[in-house]
Write an enzyme that holds these catalytic residues in place. Structure first.
Site, PDB file in Angstrom:
ATOM      1  N   LEU A  33       0.819  -1.208   0.000  1.00  0.00           N
ATOM      2  CA  LEU A  33       0.000   0.000   0.000  1.00  0.00           C
ATOM      3  C   LEU A  33       0.857   1.264   0.000  1.00  0.00           C
ATOM      4  O   LEU A  33       0.378   2.344  -0.374  1.00  0.00           O
ATOM      5  CB  LEU A  33      -0.934   0.023   1.218  1.00  0.00           C
ATOM      6  CG  LEU A  33      -2.288  -0.666   1.066  1.00  0.00           C
ATOM      7  CD1 LEU A  33      -2.130  -2.171   0.932  1.00  0.00           C
ATOM      8  CD2 LEU A  33      -3.201  -0.336   2.251  1.00  0.00           C
ATOM      9  N   SER A  34       2.100   1.152   0.400  1.00  0.00           N
ATOM     10  CA  SER A  34       2.992   2.305   0.522  1.00  0.00           C
ATOM     11  C   SER A  34       3.618   2.672  -0.821  1.00  0.00           C
ATOM     12  O   SER A  34       4.318   1.867  -1.437  1.00  0.00           O
ATOM     13  CB  SER A  34       4.098   1.987   1.534  1.00  0.00           C
ATOM     14  OG  SER A  34       5.190   2.859   1.381  1.00  0.00           O
TER      15      SER A  34
END
Length: 219
Positions: A10-11
């Site tokens: 997600l980063s």
């Protein structure tokens, strides 16, 4: 030996390193690190990275964090040529300026705009949206004047960093990217040119976007 790489898909910063490693044909031993479960707060992790952030790299005992530092390290150590990270001082300075622009302006303003999503049914600040749109306008200009990419006429480390941020912005739907002509053309072009783009960047960005949308009122 493979390089241990601690990350979450997600980063955006984590994804930029994945794209860089793929382009350099560097094999990473990816270790999913769940911040919600406190996996970044173990004594072993803090011994590697006292700031306990992701991404973090362990290259056979050499520990490094901050995504853009990892990207430049990988290019310096494992790059077969200087295409991604030019040795010419002026060309390298432009790449580095764009990396700093991503960290200190574009990614920062995006993060500040969506920071309330830790709650539920949040309303985002329109003034912070204007600041993000201003940064995207600058990026649109950089791409136009540089020759079609973020820092020149071909992909460099700057493109890997910035496309991870832009993909997250697109996935959240908080800004209409079509209003930026040169940025949109660059984005579409890079999706087809970057090795492993869908797996390494698109999928994680979509997951992030879905999370953000679930928190915004009216989404």
């Amino acid at each position: 030996m493979k390089i241990d790489y601690y990350y979450m898909p997600l980063s955006a910063p984590c994804r930029s390193v994945l794209l860089t490693a793929k382009a350099l044909d560097v094999e990473l031993n990816c270790k999913l690190t769940n911040l919600l479960n406190g996996e970044h707060m173990t004594p072993e992790y803090i011994a590697m990275n006292p700031q306990h952030t992701i991404p973090t790299m362990d290259d056979n005992g050499f520990h490094l964090w901050e995504s853009r530092a990892i990207m430049t390290y990988l290019a310096n150590k494992y790059g077969k040529n200087d295409s991604l990270y030019p040795k010419d001082p002026k060309a390298r300075a432009i790449v580095e300026q764009r990396l700093y622009f991503d960290m200190g302006t574009l990614y920062l303003r995006f993060g500040e705009y969506i920071s309330p999503v830790r709650g539920k049914d949040v309303t985002l600040d329109p003034e912070k949206k204007k600041k993000l749109e201003e940064a995207l306008g600058w990026l649109d200009g950089f791409i136009h004047t540089s020759g079609g990419y973020c820092a020149g006429k071909h992909v460099t480390l700057a493109d890997f960093a910035i496309i991870a941020t832009v993909a997250s912005i697109e996935a959240t739907g908080v800004v209409e990217l079509a209003q930026y002509k040169h940025l949109s053309e660059w984005f579409a072009k890079c999706k087809g040119e970057m090795k492993g783009y869908a797996e390494l960047n698109h999928d994680g960005a979509v997951q992030f976007g879905d999370f953000v949308k679930s928190k915004i009122a009216g989404k």
